[in-house]
Design a protein around this motif. Sequence first.
Motif, PDB file in Angstrom:
ATOM      1  N   GLU A 107       0.820  -1.206   0.000  1.00  0.00           N
ATOM      2  CA  GLU A 107       0.000   0.000   0.000  1.00  0.00           C
ATOM      3  C   GLU A 107       0.855   1.257   0.000  1.00  0.00           C
ATOM      4  O   GLU A 107       0.553   2.237  -0.711  1.00  0.00           O
ATOM      5  CB  GLU A 107      -0.940  -0.003   1.212  1.00  0.00           C
ATOM      6  N   LYS A 110       2.549   1.829  -3.445  1.00  0.00           N
ATOM      7  CA  LYS A 110       1.597   2.267  -4.471  1.00  0.00           C
ATOM      8  C   LYS A 110       1.043   3.665  -4.197  1.00  0.00           C
ATOM      9  O   LYS A 110       0.427   4.276  -5.074  1.00  0.00           O
ATOM     10  CB  LYS A 110       0.469   1.246  -4.615  1.00  0.00           C
ATOM     11  N   SER A 111       1.301   4.190  -3.006  1.00  0.00           N
ATOM     12  CA  SER A 111       0.915   5.575  -2.712  1.00  0.00           C
ATOM     13  C   SER A 111       2.138   6.474  -2.537  1.00  0.00           C
ATOM     14  O   SER A 111       2.049   7.550  -1.944  1.00  0.00           O
ATOM     15  CB  SER A 111       0.003   5.640  -1.476  1.00  0.00           C
ATOM     16  N   ASN A 298      -5.908   4.351   6.215  1.00  0.00           N
ATOM     17  CA  ASN A 298      -5.000   3.971   5.146  1.00  0.00           C
ATOM     18  C   ASN A 298      -3.606   4.511   5.421  1.00  0.00           C
ATOM     19  O   ASN A 298      -3.368   5.139   6.455  1.00  0.00           O
ATOM     20  CB  ASN A 298      -5.532   4.433   3.770  1.00  0.00           C
ATOM     21  N   ASP A 300      -1.820   6.452   3.122  1.00  0.00           N
ATOM     22  CA  ASP A 300      -1.634   7.345   1.982  1.00  0.00           C
ATOM     23  C   ASP A 300      -1.041   8.671   2.452  1.00  0.00           C
ATOM     24  O   ASP A 300      -1.725   9.513   3.022  1.00  0.00           O
ATOM     25  CB  ASP A 300      -2.993   7.564   1.311  1.00  0.00           C
ATOM     26  N   GLN A 302       0.097  11.241   0.656  1.00  0.00           N
ATOM     27  CA  GLN A 302      -0.397  12.431  -0.045  1.00  0.00           C
ATOM     28  C   GLN A 302      -1.661  12.937   0.639  1.00  0.00           C
ATOM     29  O   GLN A 302      -1.821  14.140   0.879  1.00  0.00           O
ATOM     30  CB  GLN A 302      -0.663  12.119  -1.524  1.00  0.00           C
ATOM     31  N   GLU A 303      -2.548  12.016   0.964  1.00  0.00           N
ATOM     32  CA  GLU A 303      -3.768  12.383   1.673  1.00  0.00           C
ATOM     33  C   GLU A 303      -3.445  12.989   3.032  1.00  0.00           C
ATOM     34  O   GLU A 303      -4.044  13.988   3.457  1.00  0.00           O
ATOM     35  CB  GLU A 303      -4.641  11.138   1.826  1.00  0.00           C
ATOM     36  N   CYS A 378      -3.701  11.968  -6.189  1.00  0.00           N
ATOM     37  CA  CYS A 378      -4.090  10.722  -5.533  1.00  0.00           C
ATOM     38  C   CYS A 378      -3.088   9.662  -5.958  1.00  0.00           C
ATOM     39  O   CYS A 378      -2.325   9.853  -6.902  1.00  0.00           O
ATOM     40  CB  CYS A 378      -5.509  10.296  -5.916  1.00  0.00           C
ATOM     41  N   SER A 379      -3.087   8.546  -5.267  1.00  0.00           N
ATOM     42  CA  SER A 379      -2.082   7.521  -5.540  1.00  0.00           C
ATOM     43  C   SER A 379      -2.170   6.964  -6.953  1.00  0.00           C
ATOM     44  O   SER A 379      -1.171   6.485  -7.499  1.00  0.00           O
ATOM     45  CB  SER A 379      -2.186   6.389  -4.520  1.00  0.00           C
ATOM     46  N   GLU A 380      -3.345   7.024  -7.576  1.00  0.00           N
ATOM     47  CA  GLU A 380      -3.487   6.518  -8.939  1.00  0.00           C
ATOM     48  C   GLU A 380      -2.632   7.288  -9.941  1.00  0.00           C
ATOM     49  O   GLU A 380      -2.368   6.798 -11.042  1.00  0.00           O
ATOM     50  CB  GLU A 380      -4.954   6.563  -9.368  1.00  0.00           C
ATOM     51  N   ARG A 396       2.500   1.314 -12.052  1.00  0.00           N
ATOM     52  CA  ARG A 396       1.641   0.994 -10.910  1.00  0.00           C
ATOM     53  C   ARG A 396       1.565  -0.498 -10.629  1.00  0.00           C
ATOM     54  O   ARG A 396       0.636  -0.980  -9.986  1.00  0.00           O
ATOM     55  CB  ARG A 396       0.224   1.571 -11.081  1.00  0.00           C
TER      56      ARG A 396
END
Length: 416
Positions: A107, A110-111, A298, A300, A302-303, A378-380, A396
């Motif tokens: 996780e 990927k983020s 999570n 993440d 960035q969040e 966002c992670s995407e 990714r």
Amino acid sequence: MGNNKSMYIGNLLLDGELVNVRMADGRFAAIGKEVKPEAGDEIFESDKRLAIVPPFYNMHTHAAMTLLRGYADDMELFTWLNEHIWPFEAKMTPEDVRIGSELAILEMVKSGTVFFNDMYWDTEETWKVLDRMGIRGCMGFTLIDTIGEERIQKSFDALERLSGQSDRIQVSIAPHAVYTVGEKLWIRAAEAARKCHAKIHFHLSETEKEIKDCVAEHGMTPVRWLDKLGVLGPDCIAAHVVHVDDEELAILKERGVTIAHNPVSNMKLYSGYFRTKHAIEAGCRVTIGTDGCSSNNNLDMQEEMKFASMMAKCNYGPETLPVDMALDWVTKSSAEAFGIDGGEIKVGKVADALLVNLDHERFVPCYNFKSNLVYSSCSEAFDTLICDGKIIMKDRKMADEERIIAEAKECCKKWM
């Protein structure tokens, strides 16, 4: 993924300019418009428009708690901890920790995270996973008075044995908090860490109850008590630090303590608001962490960075914690706290990089790339993660991710 000693990537956006990048022996060897590949370079190819930025550092988490994601929500810290989390963790095995740690690293990668500062049980299981999966970290051996002398001594023995054994993985001693660790163990932990040149990682001044209980027991607040014990120093990573006054912030600055701010966890557990403006004005080194997946939910970064900035603006005004500072907190400042020569895309620095897809809808339009990265990304949009000059994730995709997810699903069935 890529394992060459050198790699060349062309046409990357860096600070508004297109550059080419060479990495060699785990460092940025050359960056510029005129840089060319050399014999033996692995050539990175992509059909996307990519920007290069430093990847993120998660400065406080409990990685294997991915297995507790959504297990106990919507309650304050001590109810959550005493009635739900600790009883759950008592059932976890070293194999569970291995599975949860793999899921966490997947996780985080990927983020966009290249480093995490962990505090948990069966720490050597997480160490092994981290060693295999290829990013950086600091593994904390958790101490609580009630776990017994045998487990406490094993933690100190492991700290000494693993210190300095890896260029990518550090170890720390992690006395949990002032309400779970007494005076003798705090002093012992600080002495052991300093003997091994290791970090001391702990929760500090997270809730009003913690402050009141500490004053009742010791006659002073947690910051003042730990300072009196001689614990606080530049080797300390203090998580949360919500309920502190100006004098305590001055103490933390004077002692060189690194603060790991956890905005989402602080909100979710009703712990309170970090005094962002006051910590900045005091000159404290502030960084950011996610806390564990059971209190976030999570990993993440960035969040987390966005929430940190928004909370600061809500409390102190719109100019508080601007994008450049927020990015510094999750990159360069964090790297410096752990003595890692990174957190920047510069020649000579360690070759850690996050490649961002500029064609992702969250980056269109792109009046200000950094603003988009902090506030709208966002992670995407995170295409590729590189650590130590090696590709950990590309397009990714990360090695073994299907197995990791399948094992975690199967593992959690026994608790459902």
